[in-house]
Design a protein around this motif. Structure first.
Motif, PDB file in Angstrom:
ATOM      1  N   HIS A 134       0.817  -1.218   0.000  1.00  0.00           N
ATOM      2  CA  HIS A 134       0.000   0.000   0.000  1.00  0.00           C
ATOM      3  C   HIS A 134       0.850   1.267   0.000  1.00  0.00           C
ATOM      4  CE1 HIS A 134      -3.350  -2.672   0.905  1.00  0.00           C
ATOM      5  NE2 HIS A 134      -2.621  -3.201   1.857  1.00  0.00           N
ATOM      6  N   SER A 135       2.118   1.132  -0.286  1.00  0.00           N
ATOM      7  CA  SER A 135       3.044   2.252  -0.124  1.00  0.00           C
ATOM      8  C   SER A 135       3.107   3.172  -1.336  1.00  0.00           C
ATOM      9  CB  SER A 135       4.451   1.718   0.161  1.00  0.00           C
ATOM     10  OG  SER A 135       4.988   1.098  -1.000  1.00  0.00           O
ATOM     11  N   PRO A 136       3.505   4.439  -1.126  1.00  0.00           N
ATOM     12  CA  PRO A 136       3.757   5.350  -2.238  1.00  0.00           C
ATOM     13  C   PRO A 136       4.848   4.843  -3.171  1.00  0.00           C
ATOM     14  CG  PRO A 136       3.543   6.590  -0.193  1.00  0.00           C
ATOM     15  CD  PRO A 136       3.600   5.139   0.182  1.00  0.00           C
ATOM     16  N   VAL A 137       5.831   4.120  -2.616  1.00  0.00           N
ATOM     17  CA  VAL A 137       6.909   3.602  -3.446  1.00  0.00           C
ATOM     18  C   VAL A 137       6.371   2.617  -4.475  1.00  0.00           C
ATOM     19  CG1 VAL A 137       8.902   2.034  -3.432  1.00  0.00           C
ATOM     20  CG2 VAL A 137       8.860   3.985  -1.900  1.00  0.00           C
ATOM     21  N   LYS A 138       5.533   1.672  -4.042  1.00  0.00           N
ATOM     22  CA  LYS A 138       5.014   0.694  -4.995  1.00  0.00           C
ATOM     23  C   LYS A 138       4.183   1.372  -6.073  1.00  0.00           C
ATOM     24  CE  LYS A 138       2.614  -3.594  -5.742  1.00  0.00           C
ATOM     25  NZ  LYS A 138       1.920  -4.764  -5.216  1.00  0.00           N
ATOM     26  N   LYS A 139       3.370   2.352  -5.684  1.00  0.00           N
ATOM     27  CA  LYS A 139       2.539   3.056  -6.661  1.00  0.00           C
ATOM     28  C   LYS A 139       3.403   3.786  -7.675  1.00  0.00           C
ATOM     29  CE  LYS A 139      -1.248   3.606  -3.378  1.00  0.00           C
ATOM     30  NZ  LYS A 139      -2.014   4.555  -2.527  1.00  0.00           N
ATOM     31  N   TYR A 140       4.464   4.417  -7.188  1.00  0.00           N
ATOM     32  CA  TYR A 140       5.346   5.145  -8.107  1.00  0.00           C
ATOM     33  C   TYR A 140       6.083   4.186  -9.035  1.00  0.00           C
ATOM     34  CZ  TYR A 140       9.312   7.727  -9.903  1.00  0.00           C
ATOM     35  OH  TYR A 140      10.249   8.272 -10.730  1.00  0.00           O
ATOM     36  N   LEU A 141       6.624   3.103  -8.486  1.00  0.00           N
ATOM     37  CA  LEU A 141       7.341   2.136  -9.314  1.00  0.00           C
ATOM     38  C   LEU A 141       6.422   1.544 -10.381  1.00  0.00           C
ATOM     39  CD1 LEU A 141       9.507   0.223  -6.662  1.00  0.00           C
ATOM     40  CD2 LEU A 141      10.210   2.072  -8.183  1.00  0.00           C
ATOM     41  N   ALA A 142       5.185   1.248 -10.001  1.00  0.00           N
ATOM     42  CA  ALA A 142       4.241   0.702 -10.977  1.00  0.00           C
ATOM     43  C   ALA A 142       3.966   1.707 -12.090  1.00  0.00           C
ATOM     44  CB  ALA A 142       2.939   0.309 -10.284  1.00  0.00           C
ATOM     45  N   SER A 143       3.961   2.999 -11.756  1.00  0.00           N
ATOM     46  CA  SER A 143       3.668   4.015 -12.764  1.00  0.00           C
ATOM     47  C   SER A 143       4.764   4.129 -13.808  1.00  0.00           C
ATOM     48  CB  SER A 143       3.457   5.376 -12.084  1.00  0.00           C
ATOM     49  OG  SER A 143       4.678   5.922 -11.626  1.00  0.00           O
ATOM     50  N   VAL A 144       5.979   3.697 -13.463  1.00  0.00           N
ATOM     51  CA  VAL A 144       7.065   3.716 -14.451  1.00  0.00           C
ATOM     52  C   VAL A 144       7.411   2.296 -14.913  1.00  0.00           C
ATOM     53  CG1 VAL A 144       8.048   5.900 -13.670  1.00  0.00           C
ATOM     54  CG2 VAL A 144       8.831   3.777 -12.620  1.00  0.00           C
ATOM     55  N   GLY A 145       6.505   1.356 -14.642  1.00  0.00           N
ATOM     56  CA  GLY A 145       6.675  -0.002 -15.147  1.00  0.00           C
ATOM     57  C   GLY A 145       7.701  -0.834 -14.424  1.00  0.00           C
ATOM     58  N   VAL A 146       7.986  -0.504 -13.169  1.00  0.00           N
ATOM     59  CA  VAL A 146       8.998  -1.238 -12.405  1.00  0.00           C
ATOM     60  C   VAL A 146       8.310  -2.126 -11.378  1.00  0.00           C
ATOM     61  CG1 VAL A 146      10.850  -1.018 -10.709  1.00  0.00           C
ATOM     62  CG2 VAL A 146      10.819   0.451 -12.728  1.00  0.00           C
ATOM     63  N   ARG A 147       8.601  -3.420 -11.425  1.00  0.00           N
ATOM     64  CA  ARG A 147       8.077  -4.386 -10.465  1.00  0.00           C
ATOM     65  C   ARG A 147       9.224  -5.300 -10.017  1.00  0.00           C
ATOM     66  NH1 ARG A 147       4.359  -3.306 -14.266  1.00  0.00           N
ATOM     67  NH2 ARG A 147       2.271  -2.707 -13.564  1.00  0.00           N
ATOM     68  N   PRO A 148      10.066  -4.802  -9.098  1.00  0.00           N
ATOM     69  CA  PRO A 148      11.245  -5.591  -8.695  1.00  0.00           C
ATOM     70  C   PRO A 148      10.885  -6.942  -8.123  1.00  0.00           C
ATOM     71  CG  PRO A 148      10.857  -3.750  -7.196  1.00  0.00           C
ATOM     72  CD  PRO A 148       9.965  -3.536  -8.371  1.00  0.00           C
ATOM     73  N   GLU A 149       9.685  -7.050  -7.520  1.00  0.00           N
ATOM     74  CA  GLU A 149       9.286  -8.340  -6.955  1.00  0.00           C
ATOM     75  C   GLU A 149       9.086  -9.389  -8.038  1.00  0.00           C
ATOM     76  OE1 GLU A 149       5.646  -5.815  -7.647  1.00  0.00           O
ATOM     77  OE2 GLU A 149       7.610  -5.548  -6.711  1.00  0.00           O
ATOM     78  N   GLU A 150       8.815  -8.945  -9.270  1.00  0.00           N
ATOM     79  CA  GLU A 150       8.605  -9.877 -10.375  1.00  0.00           C
ATOM     80  C   GLU A 150       9.853 -10.070 -11.231  1.00  0.00           C
ATOM     81  OE1 GLU A 150       5.333  -8.529 -12.680  1.00  0.00           O
ATOM     82  OE2 GLU A 150       3.897  -8.565 -11.016  1.00  0.00           O
ATOM     83  N   THR A 151      10.705  -9.063 -11.290  1.00  0.00           N
ATOM     84  CA  THR A 151      11.850  -9.130 -12.202  1.00  0.00           C
ATOM     85  C   THR A 151      13.176  -9.373 -11.491  1.00  0.00           C
ATOM     86  OG1 THR A 151      12.120  -6.704 -12.121  1.00  0.00           O
ATOM     87  CG2 THR A 151      10.696  -7.612 -13.848  1.00  0.00           C
TER      88      THR A 151
END
Length: 318
Positions: free
Chosen positions: A64-81
């Motif tokens: 639920h963090s701002p970091v996850k929302k921001y990373l998703a907005s630039v196409g970054v998903r470190p948990e998956e990649t």
């Protein structure tokens, strides 16, 4: 004793950091959120701790963090990649930089050089997306950069991906080579340095009795409590040595179950502004934060560790 040692190392490292000048940032594009002390580099954070010390709780904050929302907005998903490049299971251990060292697959000889290069490349790709707001998965709305000094988490693994790379705890997964299934900070930090990003770690710790209860009674990673105590004692020793190797990369010590300020520290690392961010969390996650673990009574401890096994637990506690 280990916790006291790590806390002391943290304060020593913090004092030394304040006296050191960062390397030259010549030729690098400064990230929008990094501080001068980080030389404009994208920051990554690794949460190190034993099984049962609170990794899943940190994950619930990240969800639920701002970091996850921001990373998703630039196409970054470190948990998956990034996660699967570091640790793999279900017969694919040879495909992860950490897990390849304990791969039981005799038909596949791991290529450490190739695995290291893959992790380094992924760190660079994440850095480029975050630094330049370059979406990796098509167009996206203008991202809102979180406040403060925040990090890209390395091992906040999504629930659906836990079965692939785990939370990268010490140890990680229940396999024949369990005592050797733990992260390699040296390899990780070498990849971070090669990628030109800043990487740090926090030490997540918890009452050892609560850890044994969590992993042998609630989730049953190991049915033999004396064996668990032995493994966790070894894992604490491994973490201590790894942290001694990298004293300047210790970003904090988080005492899970404590009502102290570590929750606010975790919140800031995940992009929330200074202050109490709990009101922005779903009720279920907020209730987890509000739960503190009172010191166990001797009766409660005896229910977890029967008297005949106490000698093994004393080793872990000592």
């Amino acid at each position: 004793l280990l916790v006291a040692f790590v806390v002391r190392q943290y304060h020593v490292a913090a004092d030394l950091k304040s006296t050191l000048r960062p390397p030259s940032a010549t030729g690098r594009t400064k990230s929008k959120y990094s501080s001068d002390a980080d030389d404009g580099r994208t920051r990554f954070l690794f949460v190190m701790g034993t099984e049962g010390s609170g990794h899943h709780f940190i994950l619930s904050l990240y969800e639920h963090s701002p970091v996850k929302k921001y990373l998703a907005s630039v196409g970054v998903r470190p948990e998956e990649t990034l996660g699967p490049l570091l640790y793999r299971t279900h017969g694919d251990e040879a495909d992860g930089l950490f897990s390849s060292a304990v791969s039981q697959n005799k038909r596949v000889f791991p290529n450490g050089t190739s695995l290291f290069a893959a992790v380094t490349d992924e760190l660079r790709l994440i850095d480029a997306a975050v630094r330049k707001d370059i979406p990796r998965a098509g167009p996206s709305p203008s991202p809102s950069v979180p406040d403060g000094r925040w990090f890209v988490p390395i091992n906040c693994v999504e629930p659906d991906a836990v079965g692939v790379s785990g939370t990268m705890s010490y140890p990680n997964f229940n396999r024949p080579s369990r005592p050797s299934q733990y992260p390699d900070l040296h390899a990780l930090y070498s990849a971070c340095d090669a990628a030109g990003v800043a990487c740090e770690h926090v030490f997540l710790h918890r009452d050892p009795y609560a850890v044994v209860r969590s992993t042998t009674m609630k989730r049953v990673f190991e049915v033999r409590k004396h064996s668990s105590a032995k493994v966790y004692d070894a894992m604490l020793s491994v973490m201590a040595v790894q942290m001694v190797k990298f004293p300047h990369r210790l970003a904090g010590c988080w005492d899970f179950g404590s009502p102290g300020g570590w929750i606010e520290d975790a919140g800031r690392a995940l992009g929330w502004p200074a202050g109490d961010f709990r009101a922005s969390l779903p009720d279920k996650t907020r209730r987890k934060i509000e739960i503190t673990e009172d010191p166990m009574t001797e009766v409660e401890k005896a229910r977890i560790i029967p008297p005949p096994l106490q000698v093994y637990m004393d080793t872990l506690m000592g």
